[in-house]
Scaffold this motif. Structure first.
Motif, short mmCIF file in Angstrom:
data_model
loop_
_atom_site.label_atom_id
_atom_site.label_comp_id
_atom_site.label_asym_id
_atom_site.label_seq_id
_atom_site.Cartn_x
_atom_site.Cartn_y
_atom_site.Cartn_z
N CYS B 127 92.04 66.56 -28.55
CA CYS B 127 91.95 67.53 -29.64
C CYS B 127 93.34 68.07 -29.97
O CYS B 127 94.10 68.41 -29.06
CB CYS B 127 91.00 68.67 -29.27
N ASN B 128 93.67 68.13 -31.27
CA ASN B 128 95.02 68.59 -31.61
C ASN B 128 95.12 70.11 -31.79
O ASN B 128 96.13 70.63 -32.26
CB ASN B 128 95.60 67.82 -32.80
N ASN B 135 91.92 71.44 -23.93
CA ASN B 135 93.36 71.42 -23.62
C ASN B 135 93.74 72.50 -22.62
O ASN B 135 94.90 72.60 -22.22
CB ASN B 135 94.18 71.57 -24.90
N MET B 159 89.76 66.32 -37.35
CA MET B 159 90.98 65.49 -37.33
C MET B 159 90.79 64.28 -38.23
O MET B 159 89.75 63.62 -38.21
CB MET B 159 91.29 65.02 -35.90
N ASP B 163 95.47 60.63 -37.81
CA ASP B 163 95.99 61.45 -36.70
C ASP B 163 95.32 61.06 -35.39
O ASP B 163 95.96 61.07 -34.33
CB ASP B 163 95.75 62.94 -36.99
N SER B 167 97.22 59.50 -32.05
CA SER B 167 97.10 60.15 -30.74
C SER B 167 96.67 59.18 -29.64
O SER B 167 96.81 59.47 -28.46
CB SER B 167 96.12 61.33 -30.81
#
Lengths: 169, 169
Positions: B127-128, B135, B159, B163, B167
């Protein structure tokens, strides 16, 4: 179950059976105009691809770690529409000295040569000495190559071939 | 000048003419046991290679931007000795949904299927959102895939597929 995977062959008599398990062969359309690099040391083809910064706008075929009569195993690259520049040949030599470099025109190999290690390289290797004049001012680098090492003409820093190759990618 | 480049074919009747300009075909030994991914969208094969972290200890053949009956142009990968894991298939789907995934055993295609986009992905996408619980703590990520986007189950961050693919590499 013995299957084949087919694809179009627009200029040929019919579809090519790309993966013909009965005849035990992978068949692909050859390139018409471009470059074939053969007898590459194994596992060097991916490096060469990165080094040439291929955009894949035309066909590229790569075979890695395949059987070779000459060398036991080898890599092989076909690149449609690509003519190597002198700089690209010199860079390739650092990774794949002794490989065969073929120029294809009109579906024929019109030139075949061995990629040889140059004795001097201009503007290709970046000196890893930060104080070298070539990293301080706008001066083209110059390296002499000897015994699998590169030596900067200006600061005489020696670089191992592995470090040189890493700096190219 | 019409030349051919030959290599050994240790288990066959003689050397294969790999690049036979007269017969207009590139011929390579097929894989014996492994994976063929066919009908890949063009230029995705290099991404798939990076994603699979291939070590090239066995033969790999890659064709990029070649003619295809079905799709006009396509990419194609042969990987000797490689069986894709479920995670690798799921990752490949993010790049190459609709591609054909063949399992080769004893030189025959024993299974052929279409790589389909999974609806949920576990432990693949990072997950960004730096504040997402996945995270912060040791929790496996979970994403739902819909309309070419991924959505984190925990923080609902969306997302874009580009992207997500970046990743993975």
């Amino acid at each position: 179950m013995n299957k084949t995977i087919s694809s179009a062959r627009p200029d040929g008599p019919g579809p090519i059976k790309e993966y013909d398990t009965e005849k035990e062969v992978v068949r692909l359309n050859p390139i018409s105009n471009g470059t074939v690099i053969d007898h590459l040391p194994i596992k060097t083809a991916p490096k060469i691809m990165r080094l040439l910064k291929l955009n894949f706008d035309e066909a590229v075929m790569v075979a890695i770690n395949i059987d070779s009569k000459k060398k036991g195993k080898k890599d092989l690259i076909f690149i449609e529409g690509k003519k190597l520049t002198a700089k690209e040949v010199a860079k390739s030599a650092l990774i794949a000295e002794g490989s065969t470099w073929n120029i294809v025109k009109g579906k024929s190999v019109v030139s075949k040569s061995v990629i040889q290690m140059p004795k001097e390289l201009f503007g290709i290797i970046i000196c890893n000495n930060p104080n070298c004049i070539t990293n301080q001012e706008h001066i083209e680098t110059k390296f002499t190559i000897d015994n699998n090492k590169g030596k900067c003409y200006y600061c005489e820093r020696e670089m191992e071939m592995d470090d040189i190759v890493k700096s190219l990618e």
